[in-house]
Scaffold this motif. Structure first.
Motif, PDB file in Angstrom:
ATOM      1  N   PHE A   1      30.421  50.088  30.095  1.00 56.06           N
ATOM      2  CA  PHE A   1      30.128  48.716  29.679  1.00 56.06           C
ATOM      3  C   PHE A   1      30.993  47.720  30.423  1.00 56.06           C
ATOM      4  O   PHE A   1      32.169  47.971  30.696  1.00 56.06           O
ATOM      5  CB  PHE A   1      30.362  48.551  28.166  1.00 56.06           C
ATOM      6  CG  PHE A   1      29.391  49.327  27.320  1.00 56.06           C
ATOM      7  CD1 PHE A   1      29.689  50.621  26.925  1.00 56.06           C
ATOM      8  CD2 PHE A   1      28.178  48.783  26.948  1.00 56.06           C
ATOM      9  CE1 PHE A   1      28.800  51.350  26.163  1.00 56.06           C
ATOM     10  CE2 PHE A   1      27.290  49.491  26.180  1.00 56.06           C
ATOM     11  CZ  PHE A   1      27.600  50.783  25.792  1.00 56.06           C
ATOM     12  N   LEU A   2      30.374  46.573  30.753  1.00 54.22           N
ATOM     13  CA  LEU A   2      31.086  45.411  31.269  1.00 54.22           C
ATOM     14  C   LEU A   2      30.795  44.272  30.298  1.00 54.22           C
ATOM     15  O   LEU A   2      29.792  43.563  30.419  1.00 54.22           O
ATOM     16  CB  LEU A   2      30.622  45.049  32.683  1.00 54.22           C
ATOM     17  CG  LEU A   2      31.117  45.976  33.820  1.00 54.22           C
ATOM     18  CD1 LEU A   2      30.224  47.211  33.915  1.00 54.22           C
ATOM     19  CD2 LEU A   2      31.107  45.220  35.149  1.00 54.22           C
ATOM     20  N   ILE A   3      31.657  44.111  29.305  1.00 57.25           N
ATOM     21  CA  ILE A   3      31.461  43.114  28.268  1.00 57.25           C
ATOM     22  C   ILE A   3      32.007  41.764  28.739  1.00 57.25           C
ATOM     23  O   ILE A   3      33.130  41.684  29.253  1.00 57.25           O
ATOM     24  CB  ILE A   3      32.154  43.536  26.953  1.00 57.25           C
ATOM     25  CG1 ILE A   3      31.585  44.876  26.469  1.00 57.25           C
ATOM     26  CG2 ILE A   3      31.993  42.469  25.889  1.00 57.25           C
ATOM     27  CD1 ILE A   3      30.120  44.851  26.120  1.00 57.25           C
ATOM     28  N   GLY A   4      31.232  40.732  28.567  1.00 55.39           N
ATOM     29  CA  GLY A   4      31.637  39.391  28.978  1.00 55.39           C
ATOM     30  C   GLY A   4      31.396  39.097  30.450  1.00 55.39           C
ATOM     31  O   GLY A   4      31.677  37.992  30.916  1.00 55.39           O
ATOM     32  N   ALA A   5      30.846  40.061  31.193  1.00 52.09           N
ATOM     33  CA  ALA A   5      30.599  39.856  32.625  1.00 52.09           C
ATOM     34  C   ALA A   5      29.365  38.982  32.819  1.00 52.09           C
ATOM     35  O   ALA A   5      28.376  39.114  32.102  1.00 52.09           O
ATOM     36  CB  ALA A   5      30.417  41.199  33.329  1.00 52.09           C
ATOM     37  N   GLN A   6      29.433  38.091  33.813  1.00 52.52           N
ATOM     38  CA  GLN A   6      28.324  37.195  34.128  1.00 52.52           C
ATOM     39  C   GLN A   6      27.773  37.536  35.513  1.00 52.52           C
ATOM     40  O   GLN A   6      28.495  37.462  36.507  1.00 52.52           O
ATOM     41  CB  GLN A   6      28.788  35.743  34.083  1.00 52.52           C
ATOM     42  CG  GLN A   6      29.246  35.296  32.708  1.00 52.52           C
ATOM     43  CD  GLN A   6      29.640  33.834  32.677  1.00 52.52           C
ATOM     44  OE1 GLN A   6      29.789  33.200  33.713  1.00 52.52           O
ATOM     45  NE2 GLN A   6      29.819  33.290  31.473  1.00 52.52           N
ATOM     46  N   THR A   7      26.515  37.916  35.561  1.00 53.06           N
ATOM     47  CA  THR A   7      25.891  38.310  36.817  1.00 53.06           C
ATOM     48  C   THR A   7      25.605  37.076  37.662  1.00 53.06           C
ATOM     49  O   THR A   7      24.993  36.117  37.183  1.00 53.06           O
ATOM     50  CB  THR A   7      24.576  39.063  36.548  1.00 53.06           C
ATOM     51  OG1 THR A   7      24.837  40.144  35.660  1.00 53.06           O
ATOM     52  CG2 THR A   7      23.989  39.593  37.833  1.00 53.06           C
ATOM     53  N   GLU A   8      26.046  37.151  38.929  1.00 56.91           N
ATOM     54  CA  GLU A   8      25.849  36.014  39.844  1.00 56.91           C
ATOM     55  C   GLU A   8      24.700  36.249  40.804  1.00 56.91           C
ATOM     56  O   GLU A   8      23.923  35.338  41.095  1.00 56.91           O
ATOM     57  CB  GLU A   8      27.123  35.762  40.639  1.00 56.91           C
ATOM     58  CG  GLU A   8      27.045  34.559  41.569  1.00 56.91           C
ATOM     59  CD  GLU A   8      28.353  34.335  42.310  1.00 56.91           C
ATOM     60  OE1 GLU A   8      28.650  35.140  43.231  1.00 56.91           O
ATOM     61  OE2 GLU A   8      29.079  33.401  41.955  1.00 56.91           O
ATOM     62  N   ALA A   9      24.567  37.490  41.303  1.00 58.73           N
ATOM     63  CA  ALA A   9      23.521  37.775  42.287  1.00 58.73           C
ATOM     64  C   ALA A   9      23.286  39.271  42.375  1.00 58.73           C
ATOM     65  O   ALA A   9      24.146  40.084  42.025  1.00 58.73           O
ATOM     66  CB  ALA A   9      23.910  37.225  43.663  1.00 58.73           C
TER      67      ALA A   9
ATOM     68  N   LYS B   1      30.402  36.834  38.700  1.00 56.06           N
ATOM     69  CA  LYS B   1      31.003  35.535  39.012  1.00 56.06           C
ATOM     70  C   LYS B   1      32.481  35.624  39.358  1.00 56.06           C
ATOM     71  O   LYS B   1      33.030  34.715  39.994  1.00 56.06           O
ATOM     72  CB  LYS B   1      30.783  34.567  37.844  1.00 56.06           C
ATOM     73  CG  LYS B   1      29.343  34.086  37.744  1.00 56.06           C
ATOM     74  CD  LYS B   1      29.185  32.916  36.794  1.00 56.06           C
ATOM     75  CE  LYS B   1      27.747  32.389  36.820  1.00 56.06           C
ATOM     76  NZ  LYS B   1      27.543  31.243  35.910  1.00 56.06           N
ATOM     77  N   ASP B   2      33.141  36.700  38.937  1.00 53.47           N
ATOM     78  CA  ASP B   2      34.554  36.858  39.294  1.00 53.47           C
ATOM     79  C   ASP B   2      34.730  37.511  40.657  1.00 53.47           C
ATOM     80  O   ASP B   2      35.850  37.818  41.066  1.00 53.47           O
ATOM     81  CB  ASP B   2      35.286  37.662  38.224  1.00 53.47           C
ATOM     82  CG  ASP B   2      34.740  39.081  38.089  1.00 53.47           C
ATOM     83  OD1 ASP B   2      35.252  39.817  37.227  1.00 53.47           O
ATOM     84  OD2 ASP B   2      33.797  39.453  38.831  1.00 53.47           O
ATOM     85  N   GLY B   3      33.599  37.766  41.377  1.00 56.19           N
ATOM     86  CA  GLY B   3      33.661  38.311  42.724  1.00 56.19           C
ATOM     87  C   GLY B   3      33.550  39.809  42.809  1.00 56.19           C
ATOM     88  O   GLY B   3      33.371  40.360  43.900  1.00 56.19           O
TER      89      GLY B   3
END
Length: 852
Positions: free
Chosen positions: A208-216, A261-263
């Motif tokens: 799981f990646l909780i709180g992650a925001q997909t950018e692309a 979004k964090d790269g």
């Protein structure tokens, strides 16, 4: 007779359920044509997850096979997409797949277009290998991908996303779930339950990646290095390319990475977006139907733009809500079917939903306001090691929310408490331990199923009760789960109740279960109970007993002495000024407007307002007693004078000579208002009880009710008028009045419930009238107020009268409307439809016949 033409756009669960319900009640009314965009018959979309996990096959989740359509004369255009609808000419047009057009004219049209998966508007969303999870094509594409690729990323940690992740993991893929919210399934679970779920799934190998925001989403890297994320991808399987192509042009590059979004980046050969759905309204918009969060529909599921067109399921927006759970959609389908069948009884008023789910083998349940807040209290039981968490949210003395993890057997009971809004103060200390620990009805070692009441809901998706399942098993000799599903649909949708259905099947088919009691029918003429008849009269707008008997399939065309009075009352109380009172459907006392005695004579009781009379009235009574040789004069317990022994042929003359109203004194109506002398005379009195009693009686003396009704007004707490055992009791206090309801001085004395404190006489009138009207509208015939309140609950009555000011005033206004102009049978014979021939002695009738 030529059949009407019914066309349905969409071949999903909600639409086909509508057709199933329609065919049950009106199998020959329509020629039916169905267009389905998918090349499959109707299947259970909810069970795609077990198919993905390899636990079921596609054939096993088909609900209605090809033969079902042909057996019912339904023309199915499978794999054909509707392109336009001509509302003027009423023609549906679809692409036949070969450059041609299929046309189907309609008289009624059902829009059952469902919903579309929401795809995040991010770069790379059109790459190969980026899928939604919605239909058979998506499922097959994911199955194919699992045989060729290794890394899968699921975006969305809701139910659908977790089911997709579990299925892919079982297919051998390494799966990571990306979820932007702080915990999984935040719409169905609180933070504790969500984190327990995450821990359990992590133990099974899910990442799981909780709180992650997909950018692309990025394409696969082309390199020969063994350290690359993925070498040049192999040719995508056909199903995978087909699923991708259905959502846009196939592009040459395949997804290989997900960037946040964090790269940071994550390898991904397959990306599944499970971030929500949107009603599929494109066709409706092209038809110029009103769309707002879905196709806007009325309570009959008709579109507000065109009454010939209906919408049902996920595409429909009812009162601003588009439902995504299957249970509300099936409720809509049932209502729509009754409307299409021209019964006119169906109204959909929305659904109070609960969520009972099985996420990858873990039971979850939630309902209501399970998050709680400042004005609520929480009862919590947490056993992380045992995998059980329960949270009950209470506001005041009512259960308003529940969240269960790991142990959901009492979910349906909590949901019932929540819907009924009953007080849980008396069971609060046992509430957490479930229904089996309430009272003396423990399971005693038996299964959960054996201890459930017959009216307990087992299958929330299809609204199937335990009693319905047991009856089907016994009546039809069912022995397998599949047979139960076929006949009752229990466990045929989401499957979360499968274990419970199996328990019921085991002890019922095994012969250890005694027959479940049937709902008590109104009489031998019908299987319908009182509530069903009341509901049908309101929903179908029946105005005569004949319409009720015909519309509800009475066995005896004209009813009997038991059901006719009840049906007649339900008609006139539901539709005042419209339904015509049928005197021949009343008991003899109400037909004669006097009480028949054991010797065949009658009792006449003139009405005395609030028990108060005058010398002139007393003289008229005394004169009538002498003139007609009435043998007995008795003061009643209700402060009236009873003239006993009046002959039938003298009744009209007695009425006329006395000149006092009394026509309703023998009916299921307001009998009397008992009063003390109150503050006008008594040195103890605090309020003018006599005047209050007279005002109440004058306002409601013509009020027919399910049973006789008695009021009392006492001028002080000494309660000389015995207000504590009346249907409505009013007691004067220094600050105004106290109101009591649902008392009974009959065979079993019942003390009235304290209801509320009131300041003015006007409030007493309004609150009393509202309570009476509620009882008139909802009470069953021959059910006293004490039994009505016991059945629906005092809290319910308080909610309708005390907490809903507008509703209370509306009820009082409805009662005044119903009573306005109601004739007195003693003096307005023709208007009250009194047959005066009944008062002529039989011998006189015979002589008249001879003379003729």
């Amino acid at each position: 007779m030529k059949k009407s033409r019914l066309v349905m756009v969409g071949n999903g669960m909600a639409g086909v359920r509508t057709l199933e319900e329609l065919l049950k009640i009106a199998p020959d009314l329509y020629d039916i044509t169905v267009f389905g965009a998918e090349p499959h018959p109707n299947y259970n979309r909810i069970l795609l997850s077990p198919v993905l996990a390899g636990e079921q096959t596609l054939d096993e989740i088909v609900l209605n096979d090809w033969a079902w359509y042909s057996d019912h004369g339904i023309t199915l255009h499978a794999g054909k997409t509707v392109t336009s609808v001509d509302r003027v000419r009423r023609i549906v047009r679809a692409d036949d797949g070969h450059g041609g057009v299929i046309e189907a004219p309609y008289d009624r049209l059902i829009m059952a277009t469902g919903s579309n998966p929401f795809m995040l508007p991010i770069p790379g969303k059109d790459l190969q290998g980026v899928l939604a999870y919605r239909d058979i094509a998506d499922t097959q594409a994911m199955i194919d991908a699992a045989t060729h690729y290794k890394h899968a990323v699921v975006i969305g940690g809701g139910l659908l996303g977790l089911e997709a992740a579990n299925g892919l993991m079982k297919r051998g893929m390494a799966v990571s779930v990306v979820h932007v919210a702080p915990w999984l399934m935040e719409r169905q679970l609180d933070d504790v339950a969500g984190k327990l779920l995450q821990q359990s799934l992590e133990q099974r190998g899910m990442q799981f990646l909780i709180g992650a925001q997909t950018e692309a989403l990025l394409p696969a890297v082309r390199t020969e290095s063994p350290a690359t994320v993925r070498a040049e991808p192999v040719e995508a399987p056909q199903a995978l390319r087909q699923a991708q192509g259905e959502r846009g042009a196939v592009v040459p590059e395949r997804v290989g990475r997900v960037r946040f979004k964090d790269g940071t980046e994550l390898p991904a050969d397959l990306v599944v977006m499970a971030v929500g759905i949107r009603p599929n309204t494109a066709l409706a918009e092209s038809m110029k139907l009103h769309v707002n969060r879905g196709i806007v529909v009325s309570d009959t599921l008709q579109t507000v733009t065109d009454p010939r067109i209906y919408a049902v399921g996920e595409c429909a927006a009812h009162r601003g809500i588009a439902y995504g759970l299957v249970a509300p959609l099936f409720e809509q389908g049932k209502v729509l079917a009754t409307h299409l069948a021209e019964f006119g009884i169906g109204r959909y008023s929305g659904s109070l939903t609960s969520t009972k789910l099985k996420v990858t083998g873990i039971d979850l349940f939630s309902a209501g306001d399970f998050m709680g807040g400042d004005s609520t209290e929480e009862i919590v039981m947490s056993d992380p090691s045992g995998g059980v968490y329960k949270k009950l949210v209470i506001q005041g003395d009512k259960l308003v929310g529940a969240c269960l993890y790991g142990d959901t057997v009492d979910g349906s009971w909590y949901f019932k408490l929540l819907r009924e809004g009953r007080s849980v103060a008396d069971i609060r200390d046992k509430l957490m331990f479930g229904e089996s620990n309430i009272g003396d009805t423990g399971h005693e070692g038996h299964s959960k199923a054996a201890g459930m009441p017959d009216d307990a809901e087992v299958c929330g998706c299809n609204g199937v009760t335990k009693g319905s399942i047991c009856k089907a098993i016994k009546d039809k000799g069912l022995f397998t789960l599949e047979e139960v599903r076929k006949h009752t649909k229990a466990s045929a949708s989401c499957g979360s109740c499968t274990g419970l259905v199996e328990q019921i099947l085991m002890f019922t088919a095994g012969g250890d279960y005694s027959a479940t009691p049937k709902l008590k029918a109104m009489c031998g003429c019908t299987d319908h109970g009182h509530q069903a008849v009341r509901d049908a009269i309101r929903e179908s707008r029946y105005l005569t007993t004949a319409e009720v008997f015909a519309g509800m399939g009475w066995r005896t065309p004209n009813g009997c002495a038991s059901c006719r009075p009840a049906v007649n009352y339900y008609l006139i109380s539901t539709w005042p000024k419209e339904a015509r009172d049928d005197p021949q459907s009343r008991f003899i006392n109400e037909r004669m407007h006097a009480n028949i005695q054991k010797d065949g004579t009658y009792s006449v009781i003139p009405r005395m307002w609030g028990g108060e009379t005058t010398a002139d009235e007393l003289r008229r009574i005394a004169d009538a007693v002498d003139k007609y040789k009435i043998p007995t004069v008795k003061v009643t317990g209700g402060q009236r004078i009873d003239l006993l022994g009046v002959k039938k042929e003298d009744l009209q003359n007695v009425w006329n000579d006395i000149g006092m109203p009394s026509g309703h004194a023998y009916a299921k109506a307001l009998r009397t208002v008992k009063t003390c002398v109150g503050s006008e005379w008594c040195r103890m009195g605090t309020q003018d009880s006599t005047q209050m009693g007279k005002d109440l009686e004058r306002a409601m003396w013509r009020m027919y009710a399910p049973h006789k009704v008695k009021f009392a007004v006492s001028g002080c707490p000494r309660n000389c008028a015995e207000a504590g055992i009346k249907d409505v009791g009013i007691i004067g206090v220094d600050s105004g009045w106290e109101m009591y309801v649902a008392g009974n001085g009959g065979i079993k004395t019942e003390v009235a419930h304290f209801f509320t404190k009131l300041k003015t006489a006007e409030e007493v009138m309004e609150y009393t009238g509202a309570f009476m009207q509620l009882y008139r509208l909802e009470g069953w015939y021959l059910e006293r107020t004490v039994h009505y309140v016991s059945r629906v609950g005092l809290d319910y009555v308080k909610k309708r009268i005390l907490e809903d000011a507008e509703g209370r005033k509306a009820l009082w206004e409805q009662l005044q409307f119903a009573l306005d102009g109601e004739p007195d049978p003693w003096f307005e014979h023709q208007k009250a439809a009194v047959d005066t021939r009944q008062f002529i002695p039989i011998k006189a009738v015979a002589l008249e016949g001879s003379a003729a």
